[in-house]
Design an enzyme around this catalytic site. Structure first.
Site, PDB file in Angstrom:
ATOM      1  N   GLU A 151     -19.824-135.083 -43.915  1.00  0.00           N
ATOM      2  CA  GLU A 151     -18.720-136.028 -43.741  1.00  0.00           C
ATOM      3  C   GLU A 151     -17.399-135.396 -44.150  1.00  0.00           C
ATOM      4  O   GLU A 151     -16.387-135.561 -43.469  1.00  0.00           O
ATOM      5  CB  GLU A 151     -18.981-137.302 -44.545  1.00  0.00           C
ATOM      6  CG  GLU A 151     -20.109-138.160 -44.018  1.00  0.00           C
ATOM      7  CD  GLU A 151     -19.939-138.515 -42.563  1.00  0.00           C
ATOM      8  OE1 GLU A 151     -18.823-138.916 -42.165  1.00  0.00           O
ATOM      9  OE2 GLU A 151     -20.919-138.380 -41.804  1.00  0.00           O
ATOM     10  N   GLU A 178     -15.544-137.930 -35.088  1.00  0.00           N
ATOM     11  CA  GLU A 178     -16.812-137.934 -34.352  1.00  0.00           C
ATOM     12  C   GLU A 178     -16.973-136.675 -33.503  1.00  0.00           C
ATOM     13  O   GLU A 178     -18.060-136.095 -33.437  1.00  0.00           O
ATOM     14  CB  GLU A 178     -16.893-139.186 -33.464  1.00  0.00           C
ATOM     15  CG  GLU A 178     -16.779-140.500 -34.199  1.00  0.00           C
ATOM     16  CD  GLU A 178     -17.768-140.641 -35.334  1.00  0.00           C
ATOM     17  OE1 GLU A 178     -18.841-140.000 -35.296  1.00  0.00           O
ATOM     18  OE2 GLU A 178     -17.474-141.393 -36.274  1.00  0.00           O
ATOM     19  N   HIS A 221     -18.082-133.873 -35.627  1.00  0.00           N
ATOM     20  CA  HIS A 221     -19.530-133.908 -35.879  1.00  0.00           C
ATOM     21  C   HIS A 221     -20.274-133.174 -34.765  1.00  0.00           C
ATOM     22  O   HIS A 221     -21.195-132.391 -35.026  1.00  0.00           O
ATOM     23  CB  HIS A 221     -20.026-135.359 -35.940  1.00  0.00           C
ATOM     24  CG  HIS A 221     -19.940-135.983 -37.306  1.00  0.00           C
ATOM     25  ND1 HIS A 221     -20.486-135.398 -38.427  1.00  0.00           N
ATOM     26  CD2 HIS A 221     -19.393-137.156 -37.721  1.00  0.00           C
ATOM     27  CE1 HIS A 221     -20.286-136.184 -39.478  1.00  0.00           C
ATOM     28  NE2 HIS A 221     -19.606-137.245 -39.074  1.00  0.00           N
TER      29      HIS A 221
END
Length: 304
Positions: free
Chosen positions: A231, A150, A153
């Site tokens: 991803e 995360e 990201h």
């Protein structure tokens, strides 16, 4: 109560988009793209670009607040004790390793599914949230792998990039849908002196709507492709931040839990580590996340 929250949010966001777009169009002096002389391509392009981009960026700007409110995310006090404090420290350590100058907020939200997501309008105003189910079912190393994904990201600027791509795709969908609908209208145009259109206003709008659905499906393939790409990139970034073994273990745990015949595990989840239910065939084109086994194999390949 949760349902009413979503309804209110949906209405508020759409009102904000309509008002903002109307103001921008008026300030720029954009003229109607359908005139007596025909289709004004320049006005249509500006009209579609503004509508496509403004909606996406308004959603991005309020994404953090919407996530907190709609999902019941409880922001953790950095000075709290117990496992909550450990979670904050872990995210902050990973964020510093990723070169972020401002630490993300960290939150926990109710939910039995293994889930996590990152959101926010910028790297300096972001949120990392995990479900209670994730904390209950993962050990420390697996949790760190998820958090590293995360944080990657955020460091990669995926939220902004995704917004740009979605906005551009939206603009193209609107643009080509209206050109196609105008073309159909011209084909049906009568031969009388006034050159009346072959369809009324309602029929024209329904035609535009039909073409928007068609082109929107095609555009979603592009958006889904980029989502799968980001991803893989976040997996790689997570492996760099937390260690490849922790990233692989996190994905393996996710895979193991999705294979359990548990009703809770089949519930939909909105998360960066969500597993798409689409498997194989042409439906793979619309999957926003690659299959877990592919992600695991890629990390294992790089490790060898």
């Amino acid at each position: 109560m949760a349902f009413m929250k979503r309804i209110l949010l949906f209405a508020a966001v759409n009102i904000a988009i309509v008002v903002t777009v109307s103001l921008v169009l008026n300030l720029l002096g954009v003229q109607p793209y359908l005139t007596e002389r025909g289709l004004n391509i320049g006005s249509l392009a500006v009209f579609c670009l503004i509508w496509g981009m403004v909606g996406s960026f308004i959603s991005l700007l309020i994404s953090k607040k919407i996530a907190i409110w709609s999902m019941g995310v409880e922001i953790i006090d950095p000075y709290a004790g117990g496992r909550a404090a450990e979670l904050v420290q872990m995210v902050h350590r990973l964020a510093k390793g990723a070169g972020l100058s401002k630490m993300p907020d960290v939150g926990i939200y109710p939910g039995v599914e293994i889930n996590a997501f990152a959101t926010g309008p910028s790297k300096n105003n972001s949120l990392v949230a995990v479900s209670q189910g994730l904390l209950n079912r993962m050990d420390r190393d697996e949790v760190e792998g998820v958090l590293a994904h995360e944080v990657a990201h955020i460091a990669n600027g995926d939220m902004v990039t995704m917004t740009l791509i979605q906005g551009v795709v939206n603009a193209f969908v609107m643009f080509f849908a209206r050109i196609a609908a105008y073309g159909v209208s011209q084909l049906l145009r009568g031969d009388d002196e006034e050159g009346a259109s072959g369809m009324g206003y309602f029929a024209h709008m329904m035609t535009v709507f039909a073409f928007e659905i068609l082109f929107g499906i095609l555009g979603s393939i592009i958006v889904a492709w980029f989502s799968r790409y980001r991803e893989f990139r976040a997996d790689s970034g997570g492996a760099t931040l937390a260690g490849r073994n922790k990233m692989i273990r996190a994905l393996q745990r996710l895979k193991a839990n999705t294979e359990l015949p548990d009703e809770d595990q089949r519930a939909p989840a909105m998360a960066a580590l969500k597993i798409s239910s689409r498997k194989g065939g042409w439906l793979h084109l619309f999957a926003t996340h690659p299959p877990l086994e592919v992600r695991i194999a890629r990390l294992q390949q790089y490790a060898s």
